[in-house]
Enzyme design. Structure first.
Site, mmCIF file in Angstrom:
data_model
loop_
_atom_site.group_PDB
_atom_site.id
_atom_site.type_symbol
_atom_site.label_atom_id
_atom_site.label_comp_id
_atom_site.label_asym_id
_atom_site.label_seq_id
_atom_site.Cartn_x
_atom_site.Cartn_y
_atom_site.Cartn_z
ATOM 1 N N ARG A 280 59.554 12.055 1.401
ATOM 2 C CA ARG A 280 61.009 11.910 1.523
ATOM 3 C C ARG A 280 61.463 10.479 1.274
ATOM 4 N NH1 ARG A 280 61.392 13.507 7.536
ATOM 5 N NH2 ARG A 280 59.530 12.226 7.406
ATOM 6 N N GLN B 275 76.014 -11.050 16.022
ATOM 7 C CA GLN B 275 76.730 -10.900 14.754
ATOM 8 C C GLN B 275 75.746 -10.470 13.683
ATOM 9 O OE1 GLN B 275 79.468 -14.100 13.740
ATOM 10 N NE2 GLN B 275 79.004 -13.873 11.580
ATOM 11 N N ASP B 276 76.125 -9.465 12.894
ATOM 12 C CA ASP B 276 75.349 -9.035 11.731
ATOM 13 C C ASP B 276 76.153 -9.369 10.486
ATOM 14 O OD1 ASP B 276 72.957 -7.964 12.653
ATOM 15 O OD2 ASP B 276 73.719 -5.930 12.790
ATOM 16 N N ASN B 277 75.484 -9.927 9.475
ATOM 17 C CA ASN B 277 76.127 -10.272 8.215
ATOM 18 C C ASN B 277 75.368 -9.620 7.068
ATOM 19 O OD1 ASN B 277 77.884 -12.095 9.570
ATOM 20 N ND2 ASN B 277 76.307 -13.647 9.504
ATOM 21 N N ARG C 147 72.243 -19.703 -2.573
ATOM 22 C CA ARG C 147 73.139 -19.870 -1.423
ATOM 23 C C ARG C 147 72.444 -20.788 -0.429
ATOM 24 N NH1 ARG C 147 77.300 -15.785 -0.653
ATOM 25 N NH2 ARG C 147 77.156 -14.173 -2.256
ATOM 26 N N HIS D 100 72.510 -23.946 4.603
ATOM 27 C CA HIS D 100 73.560 -23.931 5.614
ATOM 28 C C HIS D 100 72.992 -23.960 7.033
ATOM 29 C CE1 HIS D 100 75.537 -21.274 2.334
ATOM 30 N NE2 HIS D 100 75.819 -22.548 2.099
ATOM 31 N N LYS E 17 68.491 -16.942 13.342
ATOM 32 C CA LYS E 17 68.764 -15.841 12.405
ATOM 33 C C LYS E 17 67.512 -14.995 12.210
ATOM 34 C CE LYS E 17 72.189 -18.432 9.748
ATOM 35 N NZ LYS E 17 72.473 -19.087 8.463
ATOM 36 N N TYR F 294 71.467 -10.270 7.716
ATOM 37 C CA TYR F 294 70.905 -11.112 8.762
ATOM 38 C C TYR F 294 71.667 -10.997 10.070
ATOM 39 C CZ TYR F 294 74.284 -14.508 6.776
ATOM 40 O OH TYR F 294 75.400 -15.122 6.266
ATOM 41 N N GLU G 100 80.199 -25.658 10.866
ATOM 42 C CA GLU G 100 79.382 -25.444 9.674
ATOM 43 C C GLU G 100 78.903 -26.772 9.088
ATOM 44 O OE1 GLU G 100 79.745 -22.715 5.740
ATOM 45 O OE2 GLU G 100 81.510 -23.903 6.244
ATOM 46 N N LYS H 236 81.170 -25.532 -2.642
ATOM 47 C CA LYS H 236 80.774 -26.132 -1.367
ATOM 48 C C LYS H 236 79.292 -26.515 -1.367
ATOM 49 C CE LYS H 236 80.386 -23.213 2.021
ATOM 50 N NZ LYS H 236 80.679 -22.268 3.113
ATOM 51 N N ASP H 237 78.441 -25.640 -1.913
ATOM 52 C CA ASP H 237 77.005 -25.895 -1.880
ATOM 53 C C ASP H 237 76.583 -27.041 -2.805
ATOM 54 O OD1 ASP H 237 76.610 -24.023 0.068
ATOM 55 O OD2 ASP H 237 75.855 -22.477 -1.280
#
Length: 184
Positions: free
Chosen positions: A24, A47-49, A59, A62, A72, A131, A142, A166-167
């Site tokens: 399956r 919190q889940d992202n 990315r 951070h 995380k 995450y 941040e 930003k990065d």
């Protein structure tokens, strides 16, 4: 029980859950509190992202400052990424050192990142990245480190990366160290 492997940087763990395959598809437990309790880690994930990124995206790197600092637990739901962490803990013997691992939706591996690390990833195959965080995101808390800082010597394994504005503007590790009084 999952196989939990320690890495070269204290506190960073790679997790390989036990996967049950049959005709399956597959099933696995992506998180169990007792896995972390067995390593002396206790978090209330709050919190889940989830993000989608196309191949070639970078990315990061951070982090969140106190009082919104975050641990995380990261994984790839679809695709492949190179996940990278940099130790920013002020009193750590591995301050400024990076660790990377390939997270692959077919391997189902996860990475636990404690508070005090910058985090980022490069996308080697279009990816859905998920995450859990131990604290809420807060824009004023941040921070980041320049993804291509020569002092970090990170091979992101992508050419001509797709980056946010930003990065591209974060300070180098040395600039961060001076601005922060030595780290997080």
């Amino acid at each position: 029980m999952a196989l939990i492997s320690e890495t070269d940087i204290s506190g960073v763990l790679e997790i390989h859950p036990k996967v049950f395959d049959d005709s399956r598809g597959y099933f696995f437990e992506s998180y169990r509190e007792d896995w972390f309790n067995s390593k002396g880690i206790s978090h209330g994930w709050i919190q889940d992202n989830q993000s989608f990124s196309q191949k070639g995206t970078v990315r990061g790197l951070h982090f969140q400052r106190v009082p919104f600092a975050q641990a995380k637990l990261v994984r790839v739901i679809q695709g492949i990424v190179k996940d990278v962490v940099v130790d920013l803990r002020k009193d750590s013997s591995t301050f400024g050192k990076s660790f990377s691992v390939i997270l692959d939706s077919k391997k189902h591996n996860l990475l636990y990142i404690p508070v005090g690390f910058a985090h980022g990833f490069s996308v080697l195959e279009d990816a859905v990245f998920a995450y859990k965080c131990s604290n809420y995101y807060n824009r004023e808390s941040e921070g980041g480190i320049l993804w291509n800082d020569p002092a970090l010597n990170i091979d992101w394994e992508v050419e001509n990366p797709i980056l946010s504005e930003k990065d591209q503007l974060w300070p180098t590790l040395e600039e961060f160290k001076n601005q922060s009084g030595g780290g997080l």
